[in-house]
Enzyme design. Structure first.
Site, PDB file in Angstrom:
ATOM      1  CD  GLN A  99      61.800  67.670  59.648  1.00 41.68           C
ATOM      2  OE1 GLN A  99      61.170  67.507  60.733  1.00 41.68           O
ATOM      3  NE2 GLN A  99      61.197  67.909  59.293  1.00 41.68           N
ATOM      4  CG  HIS A 117      65.223  62.828  61.504  1.00 42.72           C
ATOM      5  ND1 HIS A 117      63.980  63.248  61.019  1.00 42.72           N
ATOM      6  CD2 HIS A 117      65.782  63.604  61.613  1.00 42.72           C
ATOM      7  CE1 HIS A 117      64.333  64.436  61.997  1.00 42.72           C
ATOM      8  NE2 HIS A 117      64.808  64.467  62.271  1.00 42.72           N
ATOM      9  CB  CYS A 125      74.317  44.046  63.217  1.00 44.73           C
ATOM     10  SG  CYS A 125      74.782  42.983  64.475  1.00 44.73           S
ATOM     11  CB  CYS A 152      77.106  38.463  64.819  1.00 43.70           C
ATOM     12  SG  CYS A 152      75.968  39.289  65.216  1.00 43.70           S
ATOM     13  CB  SER A 192      54.531  69.560  62.997  1.00 39.35           C
ATOM     14  OG  SER A 192      55.745  68.650  63.372  1.00 39.35           O
ATOM     15  CB  ALA A 217      48.163  69.889  55.412  1.00 37.31           C
ATOM     16  CD  GLU A 218      47.316  69.420  60.880  1.00 35.06           C
ATOM     17  OE1 GLU A 218      46.841  69.598  62.048  1.00 35.06           O
ATOM     18  OE2 GLU A 218      47.477  68.304  60.223  1.00 35.06           O
TER      19      GLU A 218
END
Ligand code: OAD
Ligand code: ZN
Length: 247
Positions: A99, A117, A125, A152, A192, A217-218
């Site tokens: 991601q 992502h 552009c 442009c 997460s 970590a969490e």
């Protein structure tokens, strides 16, 4: 021990799949989005990272993106990235689905990297489609805000990342879900697992029978679904796993 169990699962994997998130690059100095010190504790994501707001005011977007871009362009892969590249080289991982948009998996030697992502290393552009390297655009942000297209002159230059309200790259998403269906182990690192459809990828692997390992970590919402959960830093935990496999 859980690290031992993760090493055992990965050592026999032949079509393992990794899904990574911002946590894997935290030890490279790039702040995460959620959790302690996360970007979204400082900014409202819908304000600074949605396509509507970008179109309404590209300068506002670039003011936030400028700092993050400077950090991301200077960042180097950490031992967590390198451990994932080693697992692929040893034949245990088929690919890394990420991601992240920082390009650090590629820099660390991972060969099959699927960026669901998009990539922050290129800017496009929206008027004429011209693409430029992010590093080129980054270097003119001090004197030009918002940056303008060199071809442009348009003022809607957007990093080729997926903003809220935008579609994900279709080919990358299809490839990621295809790999999830075939995976024999699912390794989730530094995410997460709150953002869909990316978080659906490990669920597809689970439904296809792959055991899941979570290194974060969490706690995450999928911890109870995982065979192994390791709460720790990916730059420490992943090299330990690789060492146990190599040992
Ligand atoms: P998040 O910021 O939501 O989550 C990062 C996770 O990494 C948190 O759960 C932290 O606890 C954990 N973490 C922090 N440091 C770590 C470390 N050293 N080792 C292991 N884990 C660590 O990041 P993502 O899940 O990637 O979307 O967020 C998903 C998407 O939300 C991002 O791709 C971005 C954002 O909006 C887009 O850009 C479209
Ligand atoms: Zn243009």
């Amino acid at each position: 021990m859980t690290v031992q169990h993760a090493a055992e699962l990965l050592s026999t994997a032949r079509r393992g799949l990794a899904l990574t998130g911002a946590g894997v690059s935290a030890e490279s100095g790039i702040p995460t989005f959620r959790g302690e010190g996360g970007l979204w504790t400082q900014y409202n994501p819908i304000k600074v990272a949605s396509i509507e707001y970008f179109m309404a005011d590209p300068s506002a977007y670039w003011k936030v993106s400028k700092d993050r871009g400077r950090v991301a362009l200077a960042a180097q892969p950490n031992p967590g990235h390198r451990a994932l590249a080693a697992l692929e080289a040893a034949g245990h991982l088929a690919a890394v689905v990420t991601q992240n948009t920082d390009g650090l998996h590629q820099d660390s030697g991972s060969r099959r990297v699927i960026e669901v992502h998009g990539s922050g290393r290129t800017v496009q552009c929206l008027d004429c489609g011209n693409r430029e390297a992010r590093s080129e655009v980054q270097s003119r942000l001090d004197v030009e805000m918002p940056p303008r297209c060199k071809v442009c002159g348009g003022s809607f230059l957007k990093p080729t990342v997926v903003l809220f309200g935008e579609a994900m790259p279709v080919a990358a998403v299809q490839e990621a879900f295809g790999l999830a269906r075939q995976a024999d182990v699912m390794l989730v690192v530094g995410s997460s697992l709150l953002v869909y459809p990316a978080a659906e990828i490990p669920l597809v692997a689970l439904r296809s029978g792959a055991p899941m390992i979570v290194v974060n970590a969490e706690p995450t919402p999928f911890d109870k679904l995982a065979e192994v959960v390791i709460h720790g830093k990916s730059g420490e935990v992943l090299p330990e796993i690789v060492e146990l496999i190599d040992g």
